[in-house]
Design a protein around this motif. Structure first.
Motif, PDB file in Angstrom:
ATOM      1  N   UNK A  51       0.928  -1.153  -0.056  1.00  0.00           N
ATOM      2  CA  UNK A  51      -0.064  -0.052  -0.208  1.00  0.00           C
ATOM      3  C   UNK A  51       0.917   1.025   0.127  1.00  0.00           C
ATOM      4  N   UNK A  52       0.568   2.271  -0.670  1.00  0.00           N
ATOM      5  CA  UNK A  52       1.231   3.630  -0.936  1.00  0.00           C
ATOM      6  C   UNK A  52       1.367   4.121   0.471  1.00  0.00           C
ATOM      7  N   UNK A  53       2.570   4.429   0.957  1.00  0.00           N
ATOM      8  CA  UNK A  53       2.903   4.990   1.895  1.00  0.00           C
ATOM      9  C   UNK A  53       3.161   4.144   3.348  1.00  0.00           C
ATOM     10  N   UNK A  54       2.967   2.623   3.111  1.00  0.00           N
ATOM     11  CA  UNK A  54       3.209   1.759   4.177  1.00  0.00           C
ATOM     12  C   UNK A  54       4.566   1.432   4.034  1.00  0.00           C
ATOM     13  N   UNK A  81      15.966   0.969 -10.617  1.00  0.00           N
ATOM     14  CA  UNK A  81      17.030   0.063  -9.859  1.00  0.00           C
ATOM     15  C   UNK A  81      17.067   0.111  -8.460  1.00  0.00           C
ATOM     16  N   UNK A  82      17.000   1.529  -7.829  1.00  0.00           N
ATOM     17  CA  UNK A  82      16.777   1.621  -6.489  1.00  0.00           C
ATOM     18  C   UNK A  82      15.446   0.850  -5.882  1.00  0.00           C
ATOM     19  N   UNK A  83      14.663   0.838  -6.841  1.00  0.00           N
ATOM     20  CA  UNK A  83      12.963   0.174  -6.290  1.00  0.00           C
ATOM     21  C   UNK A  83      13.381  -1.337  -6.337  1.00  0.00           C
ATOM     22  N   UNK A  84      14.077  -1.557  -7.177  1.00  0.00           N
ATOM     23  CA  UNK A  84      14.389  -3.366  -7.451  1.00  0.00           C
ATOM     24  C   UNK A  84      15.286  -3.829  -6.311  1.00  0.00           C
ATOM     25  N   UNK A  85      16.372  -2.932  -6.024  1.00  0.00           N
ATOM     26  CA  UNK A  85      17.157  -3.374  -4.705  1.00  0.00           C
ATOM     27  C   UNK A  85      16.284  -3.241  -3.609  1.00  0.00           C
ATOM     28  N   UNK A  86      15.412  -2.434  -3.501  1.00  0.00           N
ATOM     29  CA  UNK A  86      14.520  -2.244  -2.069  1.00  0.00           C
ATOM     30  C   UNK A  86      13.608  -3.428  -1.645  1.00  0.00           C
ATOM     31  N   UNK A 136       9.531   4.645  -2.601  1.00  0.00           N
ATOM     32  CA  UNK A 136      10.617   3.844  -2.009  1.00  0.00           C
ATOM     33  C   UNK A 136      10.937   4.486  -0.505  1.00  0.00           C
ATOM     34  N   UNK A 137      10.752   5.788  -0.307  1.00  0.00           N
ATOM     35  CA  UNK A 137      10.926   6.496   0.939  1.00  0.00           C
ATOM     36  C   UNK A 137      10.167   5.795   1.991  1.00  0.00           C
ATOM     37  N   UNK A 138       8.864   6.166   1.887  1.00  0.00           N
ATOM     38  CA  UNK A 138       7.946   5.506   2.695  1.00  0.00           C
ATOM     39  C   UNK A 138       7.993   3.971   3.080  1.00  0.00           C
ATOM     40  N   UNK A 139       8.230   3.385   1.918  1.00  0.00           N
ATOM     41  CA  UNK A 139       8.170   1.932   1.943  1.00  0.00           C
ATOM     42  C   UNK A 139       9.466   1.430   2.475  1.00  0.00           C
TER      43      UNK A 139
END
Length: 299
Positions: free
Chosen positions: A4-7, A52-57, A141-144
């Motif tokens: 969920x967005x923001x979680x 790429x950062x999203x995949x690494x996270x 990415x930040x909130x997740x």
């Protein structure tokens, strides 16, 4: 686990373990540069690093796929706005029907009565849509990958210079952190209310636009009541635990820089610096730009 967005999603990734202060500063810098006139070539560069950062996270890409419908809706709205707002000076002199090239800064133009279908309208709407999508991805990415407490500490440390002029930085950081934390809570609450109202015979999907607007009131009003109730419960809980925002506080959790954090931070700031150079060095911009599209987009 449902994304969920923001979680916050508790995965064990390099982005999760990254120092929250460096992560927050890097993502803010990337969000800022997204709103610079970097063109589609710049979007390719920054989107590559973001995904790429999203995949690494280790976050789920299903969340991004679910955003395509609202993003497509935004694109259609922007197209309609541009059709009415973007038109060349000699628009009234153009003949109806057929394609015209009378205004090079607008590319091909198709005129039909008061409507102006042009390449510039298409490129501008797509440009703004991609910009919004990248900004949402960075925020996800930040909130997740950052816990609310870590985010509060990061905001407080980054706003530390404001303490010198008497601004209550800790209060601001707490407010921002609580606001971000309430986003997934309200999304879940909206889903529960919609299911409850649907079981009572309210149709949110079918019917005319007026009927849908009326049915939305059965969602918005209970959601507002629930939001105020949750805010009041949170205030009572904090007060019962002796919370005093003006008291001197110590930190149980200490954050420290790691070598890997600095490497990721340098890569992010490197992308930011490369894009700044791209839009400020004419020779580099002329080398990497898409001649026709960029000339129409930024004319």
């Amino acid at each position: 686990m449902r994304m969920v967005f923001g979680r916050y999603m508790p995965y064990n990734s390099m982005i999760h373990k990254m120092d929250p202060r460096l992560k927050l500063f890097m993502i803010i810098a990337l969000i800022v540069v997204v709103f610079f006139p970097i063109g589609y070539t710049g979007f390719v560069l920054i989107a590559t690093f973001i995904f790429l950062m999203y995949a690494v996270s280790k976050l789920s890409f299903k969340m991004l796929f679910k955003l395509f419908f609202p993003i497509t809706f935004i694109f259609i709205v922007l197209i309609l706005i541009n059709i009415f707002m973007l038109r060349p000076e000699n628009f009234s002199n153009l003949a109806d029907g057929g394609y015209n090239t009378g205004a090079n800064s607008f590319g091909y133009i198709y005129k039909w009565k008061a409507f102006c279908f042009s390449e510039k309208a298409l490129y501008s709407a797509l440009y703004m849509t991609i910009r919004i999508f990248l900004m949402i991805t960075l925020t996800t990415i930040l909130t997740g990958t950052t816990q609310p407490l870590e985010l509060t500490l990061a905001i407080e440390d980054l706003l530390w210079p404001l303490k010198l002029i008497g601004i209550p930085v800790y209060i601001f950081s707490t407010i921002i952190s609580i606001a971000l934390r309430m986003i997934p809570t309200l999304i879940d609450e909206a889903g529960r209310i919609m299911k409850a109202q649907s079981s009572r015979g309210i149709d949110f999907k079918n019917g005319k636009l007026v009927d849908k607007a009326k049915s939305m009131t059965s969602l918005i009003i209970p959601l507002l009541v629930s939001a105020f109730q949750k805010a009041e419960d949170l205030a009572y809980a904090m007060d019962s635990r002796g919370y005093d925002p003006h008291a001197k506080r110590t930190r149980y959790r200490q954050v420290k820089f790691r070598i890997l954090d600095i490497v990721i931070f340098i890569l992010g700031i490197g992308v930011f610096s490369a894009l700044i150079c791209y839009i400020n060095i004419p020779s580099l911009e002329n080398l990497l730009q898409i001649p026709r599209i960029d000339s129409i987009l930024f004319s």
